[in-house]
Design an enzyme around this catalytic site. Structure first.
Site, PDB file in Angstrom:
ATOM      1  N   GLU A   1       0.736  -1.017   0.143  1.00  0.00           N
ATOM      2  CA  GLU A   1       0.119   0.031  -0.088  1.00  0.00           C
ATOM      3  C   GLU A   1       0.760   1.244   0.042  1.00  0.00           C
ATOM      4  OE1 GLU A   1      -4.055   1.962   1.904  1.00  0.00           O
ATOM      5  OE2 GLU A   1      -2.626   0.459   3.333  1.00  0.00           O
TER       6      GLU A   1
ATOM      7  N   ASP B   1      -2.509  12.130  -2.355  1.00  0.00           N
ATOM      8  CA  ASP B   1      -2.575  13.670  -2.312  1.00  0.00           C
ATOM      9  C   ASP B   1      -3.059  14.134  -3.736  1.00  0.00           C
ATOM     10  OD1 ASP B   1      -2.307  16.571  -1.971  1.00  0.00           O
ATOM     11  OD2 ASP B   1      -0.476  16.147  -0.855  1.00  0.00           O
TER      12      ASP B   1
ATOM     13  N   ASP C   1     -11.308  10.843  -4.958  1.00  0.00           N
ATOM     14  CA  ASP C   1     -12.404  11.303  -4.899  1.00  0.00           C
ATOM     15  C   ASP C   1     -12.245  12.872  -5.503  1.00  0.00           C
ATOM     16  OD1 ASP C   1     -10.448  12.228  -2.972  1.00  0.00           O
ATOM     17  OD2 ASP C   1     -12.170  13.137  -1.673  1.00  0.00           O
TER      18      ASP C   1
END
Length: 277
Positions: A70, A162, A198
């Site tokens: 990850e 980010d 998002d």
């Protein structure tokens, strides 16, 4: 202000944030850090690994098992939840923010997982070192003869990186063609790179990078199109990854009314010819 590093000449893909741990997390690191944090020989710049470093992942985990990597785990919610649910897999997190590393350690200790490790490092710089395919240059003959590459990952996760919202900062986004080539080096053929964001224009950028990459196939190409899409292609978004828990990053995006986009890219066994529109 631009965050170029004088030592490496690289653009950082993460924000510089305070590194003070506070009493609670300093205590957590002192007591439990050694169980979860993989120590690395530092490179010439902050959050980098020495170019000739050798990190033996099977030795660090005490076994060889299917591996998930990850990138940017934040507080470790995703990886540690998965590690608890899948004790037969190993989970490696790369986090450049010291308090984030401490929070990962705290969560790992709280959940009593043994199949999770974290490295405090810039993933873009460190992954080619950790997953190099040949012995480091300058290795002694005896070392080179016994050196073994780390097993390749079955999955890589890049969830809610980010977004670098301002247009002039988009070049700092970690998902770009060079990083796709790096992830291809980390993944086993047939492995999956899972991404989520998002931010609409980052989703379109991610989708375009994957579609153009000779190393990956987007199995959802053309599917789930976004009417507002301003990218190079249309669609290419996957259903929500059922293994992704609802983290605070995703919750914030939903609360703000933003759309969550998932992408699932399969590592090609043989690089394909470059695509064009």
């Amino acid at each position: 202000m631009e965050q170029h590093n004088a030592n490496y000449g690289r653009i950082l893909s993460f924000s510089r944030r305070g590194s003070r741990l506070g009493e609670k997390y300093a205590g957590v690191m002192a007591e439990h850090g050694h169980k979860y944090v993989i120590a690395i020989p530092s490179g010439a710049a902050q959050t980098t690994i020495a170019a000739d470093a050798v990190i033996d992942l099977p030795a660090q985990f005490g076994r060889t098992a299917p591996l998930v990597v990850e990138i940017g785990p934040g507080s470790g919610e995703q990886s540690i939840s998965a590690a608890k649910a899948h004790p037969d897999w190993d989970f490696l997190a790369l986090e450049a923010w010291a308090p984030g590393v401490a929070r990962c350690v705290n969560a790992a200790h709280r959940e009593q997982v043994t199949n999770f490790r974290v490295i405090e490092v810039d993933a873009a710089q460190a992954l080619p070192v950790i997953f190099r395919s040949s012995a480091p240059e300058g290795s002694a003959a005896s070392d080179a003869a016994t050196w073994h590459a780390n097993p390749r990952a079955q999955e890589v996760w890049t969830f809610f990186p980010d977004p670098w919202r301002k247009a002039r900062h988009h070049k700092r986004r970690i998902v770009n063609p060079n990083f796709a080539a790096t992830i291809a080096q980390v993944l086993a053929p047939g492995g999956i790179w899972r991404l989520a964001t998002d931010w609409d224009n980052y989703a379109w950028q991610m989708r375009d990078v994957i579609t153009d990459s000779p190393y990956f196939t987007n199995e959802y190409i053309g599917q789930n199109p976004d009417p507002a899409d301003e990218g190079k292609y249309a669609g290419g978004f996957a259903p929500r990854f059922e293994g992704r828990i609802m983290t605070r990053f995703e919750s914030r995006g939903i609360a703000a009314g933003r759309t969550i986009h998932d992408i699932a890219a399969v590592r090609n066994s043989v690089p394909l010819a470059s695509r064009s529109v």
